[in-house]
Design an enzyme around this catalytic site. Sequence first.
Site, PDB file in Angstrom:
ATOM      1  N   TYR A  64      -1.756  -1.104  10.206  1.00  0.00           N
ATOM      2  CA  TYR A  64      -1.776  -1.261   8.893  1.00  0.00           C
ATOM      3  C   TYR A  64      -0.492  -0.674   8.346  1.00  0.00           C
ATOM      4  O   TYR A  64      -0.110  -1.496   7.418  1.00  0.00           O
ATOM      5  CB  TYR A  64      -3.098  -0.325   8.431  1.00  0.00           C
ATOM      6  CG  TYR A  64      -3.430  -0.844   6.968  1.00  0.00           C
ATOM      7  CD1 TYR A  64      -3.951  -1.862   6.572  1.00  0.00           C
ATOM      8  CD2 TYR A  64      -3.079   0.373   5.961  1.00  0.00           C
ATOM      9  CE1 TYR A  64      -4.418  -2.220   5.162  1.00  0.00           C
ATOM     10  CE2 TYR A  64      -3.408   0.013   4.665  1.00  0.00           C
ATOM     11  CZ  TYR A  64      -3.718  -0.955   4.194  1.00  0.00           C
ATOM     12  OH  TYR A  64      -4.126  -1.285   2.903  1.00  0.00           O
ATOM     13  N   SER A 110       1.030  -1.366   0.115  1.00  0.00           N
ATOM     14  CA  SER A 110      -0.043   0.111  -0.080  1.00  0.00           C
ATOM     15  C   SER A 110       0.746   1.127  -0.098  1.00  0.00           C
ATOM     16  O   SER A 110       2.022   1.148   0.387  1.00  0.00           O
ATOM     17  CB  SER A 110      -0.774   0.023   1.230  1.00  0.00           C
ATOM     18  OG  SER A 110      -1.539   1.126   1.450  1.00  0.00           O
TER      19      SER A 110
HETATM   20  N1  NAD Z   1      -8.836  -0.294  -1.479  1.00  0.00           N
HETATM   21  C1  NAD Z   1      -7.700   0.431  -1.226  1.00  0.00           C
HETATM   22  O1  NAD Z   1      -7.802   1.771  -1.251  1.00  0.00           O
HETATM   23  C2  NAD Z   1      -6.262  -0.065  -1.004  1.00  0.00           C
HETATM   24  C3  NAD Z   1      -5.187   0.600  -0.767  1.00  0.00           C
HETATM   25  C4  NAD Z   1      -3.892   0.036  -0.663  1.00  0.00           C
HETATM   26  C5  NAD Z   1      -3.802  -1.209  -0.361  1.00  0.00           C
HETATM   27  N2  NAD Z   1      -5.122  -2.183  -0.521  1.00  0.00           N
HETATM   28  C6  NAD Z   1      -4.758  -3.437  -0.452  1.00  0.00           C
HETATM   29  O2  NAD Z   1      -5.296  -4.170  -1.497  1.00  0.00           O
HETATM   30  C7  NAD Z   1      -5.498  -5.353  -1.131  1.00  0.00           C
HETATM   31  C8  NAD Z   1      -7.020  -5.926  -1.788  1.00  0.00           C
HETATM   32  O3  NAD Z   1      -7.945  -5.025  -0.925  1.00  0.00           O
HETATM   33  P1  NAD Z   1      -9.228  -4.653  -1.684  1.00  0.00           P
HETATM   34  O4  NAD Z   1      -9.128  -2.962  -1.907  1.00  0.00           O
HETATM   35  O5  NAD Z   1      -9.640  -5.420  -2.912  1.00  0.00           O
HETATM   36  O6  NAD Z   1     -10.152  -4.819  -0.469  1.00  0.00           O
HETATM   37  P2  NAD Z   1     -11.592  -5.673  -0.097  1.00  0.00           P
HETATM   38  O7  NAD Z   1     -12.082  -5.603   1.267  1.00  0.00           O
HETATM   39  O8  NAD Z   1     -12.624  -5.499  -1.365  1.00  0.00           O
HETATM   40  O9  NAD Z   1     -10.745  -7.049  -0.427  1.00  0.00           O
HETATM   41  C9  NAD Z   1     -10.069  -7.899   0.561  1.00  0.00           C
HETATM   42  C10 NAD Z   1     -10.342  -9.370   0.346  1.00  0.00           C
HETATM   43  O10 NAD Z   1      -9.353 -10.036   1.351  1.00  0.00           O
HETATM   44  C11 NAD Z   1     -10.049 -11.127   1.658  1.00  0.00           C
HETATM   45  N3  NAD Z   1      -9.645 -11.433   3.311  1.00  0.00           N
HETATM   46  C12 NAD Z   1      -9.489 -10.774   4.345  1.00  0.00           C
HETATM   47  N4  NAD Z   1      -9.156 -11.369   5.290  1.00  0.00           N
HETATM   48  C13 NAD Z   1      -8.779 -12.560   4.758  1.00  0.00           C
HETATM   49  C14 NAD Z   1      -7.848 -13.799   5.295  1.00  0.00           C
HETATM   50  N5  NAD Z   1      -7.802 -13.794   6.794  1.00  0.00           N
HETATM   51  N6  NAD Z   1      -7.621 -14.750   4.456  1.00  0.00           N
HETATM   52  C15 NAD Z   1      -7.930 -14.740   3.066  1.00  0.00           C
HETATM   53  N7  NAD Z   1      -8.654 -13.513   2.728  1.00  0.00           N
HETATM   54  C16 NAD Z   1      -9.151 -12.575   3.548  1.00  0.00           C
HETATM   55  C17 NAD Z   1     -11.580 -10.304   1.929  1.00  0.00           C
HETATM   56  O11 NAD Z   1     -12.419 -11.617   2.002  1.00  0.00           O
HETATM   57  C18 NAD Z   1     -11.791  -9.857   0.482  1.00  0.00           C
HETATM   58  O12 NAD Z   1     -12.032 -10.558  -0.409  1.00  0.00           O
HETATM   59  C19 NAD Z   1      -5.441  -5.733   0.124  1.00  0.00           C
HETATM   60  O13 NAD Z   1      -4.017  -6.071   0.852  1.00  0.00           O
HETATM   61  C20 NAD Z   1      -5.453  -4.090   0.842  1.00  0.00           C
HETATM   62  O14 NAD Z   1      -4.891  -3.859   2.058  1.00  0.00           O
HETATM   63  C21 NAD Z   1      -6.250  -1.398  -0.590  1.00  0.00           C
END
Ligand code: NAD
Length: 244
Positions: free
Chosen positions: A151, A139
């Site tokens: 985080y 991130s």
């Molecule tokens: N959306 C943003 O703005 C953003 C920014 C920077 C980084 N990220 C990172 O991107 C990645 C994807 O997130 P996203 O934005 O798609 O959010 P999201 O919440 O839509 O998806 C996260 C996914 O991770 C799964 N998950 C959570 N805990 C889990 C576990 N213990 N085992 C297996 N799966 C698990 C959830 O069920 C979900 O499908 C994450 O690592 C997040 O930290 C997101």
Amino acid sequence: MGKLDGKTIIITGGAKGQGAAEVKLATALGAQVVVTDILEEEGKKIADETGNVYLNLDVTSPEQWSNVAEFTLNEFGRIDGLINNAGIDQRNHGGVVTTPVDVFRSVIEVNQVGTFLGMNAVAPAMISQKAGSIVNISSVAGMRGLRAVAYVASKWAVRGMTKTAAAELGSSNVRVNSIHPGAIETDMLFDLGEDSINWLVSKVPMQRSGTPDEVGETAMFLLSDEASYISGAEIVVDGALITR
Ligand SMILES: NC(=O)c1ccc[n+]([C@@H]2O[C@H](COP(=O)([O-])OP(=O)(O)OC[C@H]3O[C@@H](n4cnc5c(N)ncnc54)[C@H](O)[C@@H]3O)[C@@H](O)[C@H]2O)c1
């Protein structure tokens, strides 16, 4: 010909958000995907729609990681790629004074330990194949300080582990890179609420949030042979957010 033709890729957190976008993109590029998540219903739906298999995988469980690696090798004979995408946000967005240790530990467990376990589970197969690409989703929180200490700690750790793994696995032709998304249009962003999203987007030089596909395309490139000499890199996908 797709640039992932013939490759078998494991994607964690593949049921929704960026993970689901990556499942669709990788499939369209010719990969066989092993879709994993803890959201069984949504995960199976994406897998069915794309003609892939779904496995339950809580990324904090070493046993479940062993099962996923074993299944993939038995079924497809190799593991060419892994996207360590699953992650959780720090709900209370607390700092060092206000973050309870159980909140801190739960975020570290999924984002940091989960990413470590993923690399640990697939690396032996990749080493013996003398080929593989691991993409760790960190991130912009892995590149600066923010008010969400757990985080931030977990995402800096993902960045650090990526460098370590790239150095360790380089002689086996296994590449390891990290992607650093900014504000991306998934539930993780939407959960912040409209005011916080507007504030965040106002800080983005490109003046908009990003789509899951925009992160996904970067992951596809890193998984592909087009990135054959890229390892230990960190790629920011944030509309220039952290330039200021
Ligand atoms: N959306 C943003 O703005 C953003 C920014 C920077 C980084 N990220 C990172 O991107 C990645 C994807 O997130 P996203 O934005 O798609 O959010 P999201 O919440 O839509 O998806 C996260 C996914 O991770 C799964 N998950 C959570 N805990 C889990 C576990 N213990 N085992 C297996 N799966 C698990 C959830 O069920 C979900 O499908 C994450 O690592 C997040 O930290 C997101």
